[in-house]
Design a protein around this motif. Structure first.
Motif, PDB file in Angstrom:
ATOM      1  N   GLU A 214       0.826  -1.328   0.069  1.00  0.00           N
ATOM      2  CA  GLU A 214       0.248  -0.068   0.000  1.00  0.00           C
ATOM      3  C   GLU A 214       0.904   1.109   0.282  1.00  0.00           C
ATOM      4  OE1 GLU A 214      -3.626  -0.669  -0.195  1.00  0.00           O
ATOM      5  OE2 GLU A 214      -2.657  -3.014   0.277  1.00  0.00           O
ATOM      6  N   GLY A 215       0.832   1.980  -0.587  1.00  0.00           N
ATOM      7  CA  GLY A 215       1.113   3.021  -0.293  1.00  0.00           C
ATOM      8  C   GLY A 215       2.150   3.258  -1.722  1.00  0.00           C
TER       9      GLY A 215
ATOM     10  N   ARG B  30     -14.768  -3.315  -1.175  1.00  0.00           N
ATOM     11  CA  ARG B  30     -15.281  -2.483  -0.261  1.00  0.00           C
ATOM     12  C   ARG B  30     -17.279  -3.511   0.226  1.00  0.00           C
ATOM     13  NH1 ARG B  30     -13.109   1.817   0.143  1.00  0.00           N
ATOM     14  NH2 ARG B  30     -11.659   2.087  -1.781  1.00  0.00           N
ATOM     15  N   VAL B  31     -16.948  -4.329   0.451  1.00  0.00           N
ATOM     16  CA  VAL B  31     -17.567  -5.220   0.893  1.00  0.00           C
ATOM     17  C   VAL B  31     -17.693  -5.515   2.391  1.00  0.00           C
ATOM     18  CG1 VAL B  31     -18.888  -7.152  -0.592  1.00  0.00           C
ATOM     19  CG2 VAL B  31     -17.117  -7.789   0.202  1.00  0.00           C
ATOM     20  N   ASP B  32     -18.144  -4.848   3.235  1.00  0.00           N
ATOM     21  CA  ASP B  32     -18.450  -4.555   4.615  1.00  0.00           C
ATOM     22  C   ASP B  32     -19.714  -5.765   4.842  1.00  0.00           C
ATOM     23  OD1 ASP B  32     -15.925  -3.594   4.327  1.00  0.00           O
ATOM     24  OD2 ASP B  32     -17.582  -1.534   4.289  1.00  0.00           O
ATOM     25  N   LYS B  33     -20.668  -6.027   4.108  1.00  0.00           N
ATOM     26  CA  LYS B  33     -21.599  -6.456   4.722  1.00  0.00           C
ATOM     27  C   LYS B  33     -21.677  -7.364   4.719  1.00  0.00           C
ATOM     28  CE  LYS B  33     -24.708  -2.781   2.813  1.00  0.00           C
ATOM     29  NZ  LYS B  33     -23.287  -1.628   1.996  1.00  0.00           N
ATOM     30  N   PHE B  34     -20.925  -8.376   4.214  1.00  0.00           N
ATOM     31  CA  PHE B  34     -21.042  -9.394   4.529  1.00  0.00           C
ATOM     32  C   PHE B  34     -19.424 -10.017   3.827  1.00  0.00           C
ATOM     33  CE2 PHE B  34     -20.598 -10.024  -0.464  1.00  0.00           C
ATOM     34  CZ  PHE B  34     -21.129  -9.318  -0.345  1.00  0.00           C
ATOM     35  N   GLU B  35     -19.120 -11.483   5.306  1.00  0.00           N
ATOM     36  CA  GLU B  35     -18.291 -12.512   5.301  1.00  0.00           C
ATOM     37  C   GLU B  35     -17.360 -12.662   4.172  1.00  0.00           C
ATOM     38  OE1 GLU B  35     -17.947 -15.249   7.759  1.00  0.00           O
ATOM     39  OE2 GLU B  35     -16.078 -15.714   6.863  1.00  0.00           O
ATOM     40  N   VAL B  36     -15.868 -12.376   3.983  1.00  0.00           N
ATOM     41  CA  VAL B  36     -15.299 -12.846   2.221  1.00  0.00           C
ATOM     42  C   VAL B  36     -14.512 -14.222   2.664  1.00  0.00           C
ATOM     43  CG1 VAL B  36     -14.527 -12.831   0.270  1.00  0.00           C
ATOM     44  CG2 VAL B  36     -16.021 -11.125   1.119  1.00  0.00           C
ATOM     45  N   SER B  37     -14.413 -15.297   2.597  1.00  0.00           N
ATOM     46  CA  SER B  37     -13.393 -15.855   3.107  1.00  0.00           C
ATOM     47  C   SER B  37     -12.493 -16.258   1.809  1.00  0.00           C
ATOM     48  CB  SER B  37     -14.297 -17.674   3.375  1.00  0.00           C
ATOM     49  OG  SER B  37     -13.382 -18.138   1.733  1.00  0.00           O
TER      50      SER B  37
ATOM     51  N   ASN C 187      -5.367   9.177   4.567  1.00  0.00           N
ATOM     52  CA  ASN C 187      -6.121  10.453   4.660  1.00  0.00           C
ATOM     53  C   ASN C 187      -7.367  10.325   3.722  1.00  0.00           C
ATOM     54  OD1 ASN C 187      -5.030  11.908   6.527  1.00  0.00           O
ATOM     55  ND2 ASN C 187      -4.158  13.238   5.231  1.00  0.00           N
ATOM     56  N   ARG C 188      -7.448   8.999   3.233  1.00  0.00           N
ATOM     57  CA  ARG C 188      -8.433   8.430   2.271  1.00  0.00           C
ATOM     58  C   ARG C 188      -9.184   7.295   2.712  1.00  0.00           C
ATOM     59  NH1 ARG C 188      -4.660   6.901  -2.597  1.00  0.00           N
ATOM     60  NH2 ARG C 188      -2.891   8.132  -2.407  1.00  0.00           N
ATOM     61  N   LYS C 189     -10.426   6.980   1.991  1.00  0.00           N
ATOM     62  CA  LYS C 189     -10.859   6.206   2.520  1.00  0.00           C
ATOM     63  C   LYS C 189     -11.083   4.963   2.631  1.00  0.00           C
ATOM     64  CE  LYS C 189     -16.285   4.525   2.680  1.00  0.00           C
ATOM     65  NZ  LYS C 189     -15.980   3.467   2.117  1.00  0.00           N
ATOM     66  N   GLN C 190     -10.704   4.424   3.695  1.00  0.00           N
ATOM     67  CA  GLN C 190      -9.803   3.186   3.703  1.00  0.00           C
ATOM     68  C   GLN C 190     -10.647   1.651   2.902  1.00  0.00           C
ATOM     69  OE1 GLN C 190      -8.279   2.800   7.465  1.00  0.00           O
ATOM     70  NE2 GLN C 190      -6.410   3.368   6.642  1.00  0.00           N
TER      71      GLN C 190
END
Ligand code: TYD
Length: 211
Positions: A11-12, A54-61, A147-150
């Motif tokens: 990252e970065g 971007r998925v936060d609503k369900f699990e990703v194995s 500073n950005r949305k992670q």
């Protein structure tokens, strides 16, 4: 002359900037270049990219994550990378199979041999001619992005990113002829200069020198 160059790094690390810069420089010499990226780079791949980042609503194995990255990659190789190489173009890809070995393998702990098998299936065995690793200390890289949305990956613990970095360095050490490791603590211009130097060497080795 088809030539396949990939950019890798944590990252970065400034990988996308350097990939764009190299593309521009080659275009200025009127060479045919295509710049693409992973995950994504195709309409289907860009949908998969959203799920992965971007998925936060369900699990990703971890295994599902691996399959999704390679699904996006299979489409990209089929639709963009392979056809352009076959037309004799230079294809530059911002991340490729080594990202999966570093992140899903060293980072998440999935078996490296299994990943290589799946990567191979997705790419039909297509290996880059040159892979540029932009190496950066984990804290410094993450600080550049804070500073950005992670996304899901940027939110991972420091130890995860440390494993990714060490993984990349191991991969590069195993295949020094394919990799160029650049220390990005130097200026962007110096980093670009080191990349350009190696790229010109590759062209010379292929009997098509550029300046
Ligand atoms: P992206 O915004 O493209 O990140 P970057 O600018 O760092 O390239 O997001 C891609 C994220 O997906 C990044 O955190 C690395 C991760 N990734 C994997 O975990 N495995 C993979 O095979 C690939 C291609 C990317």
């Amino acid at each position: 002359m088809g030539l396949f160059i990939t950019f890798e790094g944590g990252e970065g690390s400034g990988k996308s900037f350097q990939a764009r810069k190299l593309t521009k420089r080659l275009q200025e010499l009127a060479l045919p270049v295509v710049l693409t990226y992973e995950p994504g780079g195709t309409p289907l791949g860009n949908k998969i990219r959203l799920w992965l980042k971007r998925v936060d609503k369900f699990e990703v194995s971890p295994l599902t994550e691996l399959m999704l990255f390679d699904a996006s990659r299979a489409q990209l190789v089929n639709q963009v990378i392979k056809p352009n190489l076959e037309m004799g173009k230079i294809v530059i890809c911002d991340r490729y199979t080594d990202s999966t070995l570093a992140y899903q393998g060293y980072g998440r702990g999935l078996n490296l041999e299994m990943i290589s098998t799946i990567n191979n299936a997705a790419t039909l065995g297509l290996i880059p001619d040159l892979t540029v690793l932009l190496d950066i200390a984990v804290e410094a890289g993450l600080a550049r992005k804070k500073n950005r949305k992670q996304d899901r990956f940027e939110r991972e613990a420091l130890a995860f990113h440390q494993r990714v970095r060490e993984g990349y360095l191991k991969l590069a050490a195993e295949e020094p002829q394919r990799w160029l490791v650049v220390d990005t603590s130097q200026s962007k211009e110096e980093t670009a200069g080191a990349i350009w130097h190696r790229v010109t060497q590759v062209f010379s080795q292929r009997g098509a020198p550029i300046t």
